[in-house]
Design a protein around this motif. Structure first.
Motif, PDB file in Angstrom:
ATOM      1  N   GLY A  54       0.799  -1.212   0.000  1.00 40.27           N
ATOM      2  CA  GLY A  54       0.000   0.000   0.000  1.00 40.27           C
ATOM      3  C   GLY A  54       0.831   1.261   0.000  1.00 40.27           C
ATOM      4  O   GLY A  54       0.294   2.360  -0.192  1.00 40.27           O
ATOM      5  N   ARG A  55       2.144   1.135   0.216  1.00 48.72           N
ATOM      6  CA  ARG A  55       3.017   2.303   0.189  1.00 48.72           C
ATOM      7  C   ARG A  55       3.843   2.257  -1.096  1.00 48.72           C
ATOM      8  O   ARG A  55       4.500   1.261  -1.396  1.00 48.72           O
ATOM      9  CB  ARG A  55       3.929   2.352   1.417  1.00 48.72           C
ATOM     10  N   MET A  56       3.788   3.368  -1.837  1.00 53.65           N
ATOM     11  CA  MET A  56       4.404   3.404  -3.148  1.00 53.65           C
ATOM     12  C   MET A  56       5.310   4.622  -3.293  1.00 53.65           C
ATOM     13  O   MET A  56       4.975   5.724  -2.850  1.00 53.65           O
ATOM     14  CB  MET A  56       3.328   3.442  -4.238  1.00 53.65           C
ATOM     15  N   GLY A  57       6.461   4.398  -3.939  1.00 50.97           N
ATOM     16  CA  GLY A  57       7.361   5.473  -4.297  1.00 50.97           C
ATOM     17  C   GLY A  57       7.549   5.505  -5.799  1.00 50.97           C
ATOM     18  O   GLY A  57       7.022   4.667  -6.533  1.00 50.97           O
ATOM     19  N   ALA A  58       8.309   6.490  -6.275  1.00 50.80           N
ATOM     20  CA  ALA A  58       8.596   6.601  -7.702  1.00 50.80           C
ATOM     21  C   ALA A  58      10.006   7.113  -7.890  1.00 50.80           C
ATOM     22  O   ALA A  58      10.475   7.975  -7.134  1.00 50.80           O
ATOM     23  CB  ALA A  58       7.593   7.536  -8.380  1.00 50.80           C
ATOM     24  N   VAL A  59      10.678   6.566  -8.899  1.00 50.63           N
ATOM     25  CA  VAL A  59      12.019   7.028  -9.264  1.00 50.63           C
ATOM     26  C   VAL A  59      12.055   7.165 -10.773  1.00 50.63           C
ATOM     27  O   VAL A  59      11.443   6.376 -11.506  1.00 50.63           O
ATOM     28  CB  VAL A  59      13.114   6.048  -8.773  1.00 50.63           C
ATOM     29  N   GLY A  60      12.735   8.195 -11.261  1.00 46.48           N
ATOM     30  CA  GLY A  60      12.815   8.404 -12.701  1.00 46.48           C
ATOM     31  C   GLY A  60      14.092   9.109 -13.082  1.00 46.48           C
ATOM     32  O   GLY A  60      14.727   9.769 -12.254  1.00 46.48           O
ATOM     33  N   PHE A  61      14.434   8.986 -14.343  1.00 45.55           N
ATOM     34  CA  PHE A  61      15.717   9.459 -14.840  1.00 45.55           C
ATOM     35  C   PHE A  61      15.506  10.338 -16.073  1.00 45.55           C
ATOM     36  O   PHE A  61      14.822   9.934 -17.011  1.00 45.55           O
ATOM     37  CB  PHE A  61      16.608   8.266 -15.202  1.00 45.55           C
ATOM     38  N   CYS A  62      16.070  11.540 -16.037  1.00 46.96           N
ATOM     39  CA  CYS A  62      15.960  12.482 -17.152  1.00 46.96           C
ATOM     40  C   CYS A  62      14.477  12.789 -17.400  1.00 46.96           C
ATOM     41  O   CYS A  62      13.823  13.338 -16.531  1.00 46.96           O
ATOM     42  CB  CYS A  62      16.668  11.915 -18.377  1.00 46.96           C
ATOM     43  N   TYR A  63      13.926  12.437 -18.575  1.00 42.51           N
ATOM     44  CA  TYR A  63      12.489  12.609 -18.795  1.00 42.51           C
ATOM     45  C   TYR A  63      11.707  11.996 -17.642  1.00 42.51           C
ATOM     46  O   TYR A  63      10.745  12.586 -17.129  1.00 42.51           O
ATOM     47  CB  TYR A  63      12.095  11.944 -20.118  1.00 42.51           C
ATOM     48  N   GLY A  64      12.120  10.808 -17.221  1.00 41.46           N
ATOM     49  CA  GLY A  64      11.442  10.146 -16.114  1.00 41.46           C
ATOM     50  C   GLY A  64      11.561  10.908 -14.810  1.00 41.46           C
ATOM     51  O   GLY A  64      10.648  10.877 -13.976  1.00 41.46           O
ATOM     52  N   GLY A  65      12.683  11.602 -14.611  1.00 43.92           N
ATOM     53  CA  GLY A  65      12.822  12.451 -13.428  1.00 43.92           C
ATOM     54  C   GLY A  65      11.798  13.567 -13.440  1.00 43.92           C
ATOM     55  O   GLY A  65      11.212  13.914 -12.407  1.00 43.92           O
TER      56      GLY A  65
END
Length: 299
Positions: A180-191
């Motif tokens: 139920g706990r969610m994070g997000a990581v992204g790079f360049c465009y994804g950042g």
């Protein structure tokens, strides 16, 4: 095996030209024409481009068939976006059906390539359930070629693509084998997408953008998730907008930490290209995993 190339093996102007090429501000011909003046004995402009382009085998840290993991291809409904979005899901095999904290992984502007799949597997080995959606789904998915991927990416309807990412986040958040706990990581465009998700998802528990474009400063007041921001040392295209956004985050009372890695280039965490900086990438990844464990919990 020849020694691995580093940013120090290239003139800084060549690295700037390559960044413009990767992000669509310069086409292949334009790069080759402008890079020709940096050609040296036995090294052509085309050779410089080839040397700077990704080598996925060299950067792979976790094999796709690693027995410690359970991976699968999934298709997620996205009625407000492009209808569906495909993705790559990875979990530690030993977890079985145990409820795990989840992480959404957002790729660069080339779709779900082998490097991002590898990042997803790395997160699973660290004890998370990780999902990497492919924004190129409506045009057939990642085509297996970076130039073709970049060209396909430029044709996407970005408002619909963003709805696809929201659909992927909701799907991941609702899984019965998630905590139920969610994070997000992204790079360049994804950042940049992770920064945007932090303004759209009030239940996002942690957000880690690597050298991503920031939203308009007025949107900083919508951020509820704690942010861990990674910036390269030499990356004017991204870094120029950060002071205004940081000031807005401060004014809004947002929880954030920012690290800028001296001497690094945009893309320093991507270990498939010479812009990779091993020391900075290691430190940034350690900080990222510690941040996720602190805010998402552990299995």
């Amino acid at each position: 095996m020849p020694p691995r190339l580093t940013p120090q093996d290239f003139d800084q102007e060549v690295l700037i030209l390559f960044d413009a090429y990767v992000h669509g501000d310069l086409d292949r011909r334009g790069f080759l024409e402008q890079a020709q003046r940096f050609a040296r004995a036995g090294v052509t402009a085309a050779g410089l481009l080839a040397a700077l382009s990704p080598d996925f085998a060299a950067g792979q840290q976790v094999r796709p068939d690693d027995a410690r993991l359970k991976t699968e291809r999934v298709t997620i409904p996205s009625p407000s976006g492009n209808g569906t979005i495909r993705g790559y899901l990875a979990r530690p095999a030993a977890a079985g059906t145990k409820r795990l904290p989840s992480i959404l992984v957002i790729h660069e502007n080339r779709g779900l390539n082998p490097h991002i799949e590898d990042i997803t597997r790395r997160l699973a080995l660290d004890g998370f359930m990780a999902l990497a959606p492919d924004a190129l789904t409506p045009v057939g998915g990642y085509p297996g070629d970076e130039d073709k991927a970049r060209a396909a990416f430029a044709t996407l309807d970005q408002p619909k693509t963003r709805e696809d990412f929201l659909a992927a986040a909701a799907w991941l958040r609702a899984r019965s084998d998630g905590s139920g706990r969610m994070g997000a990581v992204g790079f360049c465009y994804g950042g940049g997408i992770v920064h945007w998700l932090a303004t759209r998802l009030p239940d996002l528990a942690a957000a880690v953008p690597f050298y991503g474009n920031t939203p308009p400063p007025e949107d900083a007041a919508k951020v509820r998730a704690p942010l861990l921001v990674h910036l390269a040392g030499t990356d004017e295209r991204i870094n120029a907008a950060w002071p205004a956004y940081e000031a807005a985050l401060k004014a809004a009372g947002a929880r954030y930490a920012v690290h800028q890695y001296a001497g690094t280039q945009h893309g320093f965490n991507n270990d498939t290209t010479p812009r990779y900086d091993p020391a900075a990438a290691k430190l940034a990844w350690e900080r990222t995993i510690a941040f996720f464990r602190s805010h998402l919990g552990t299995a």
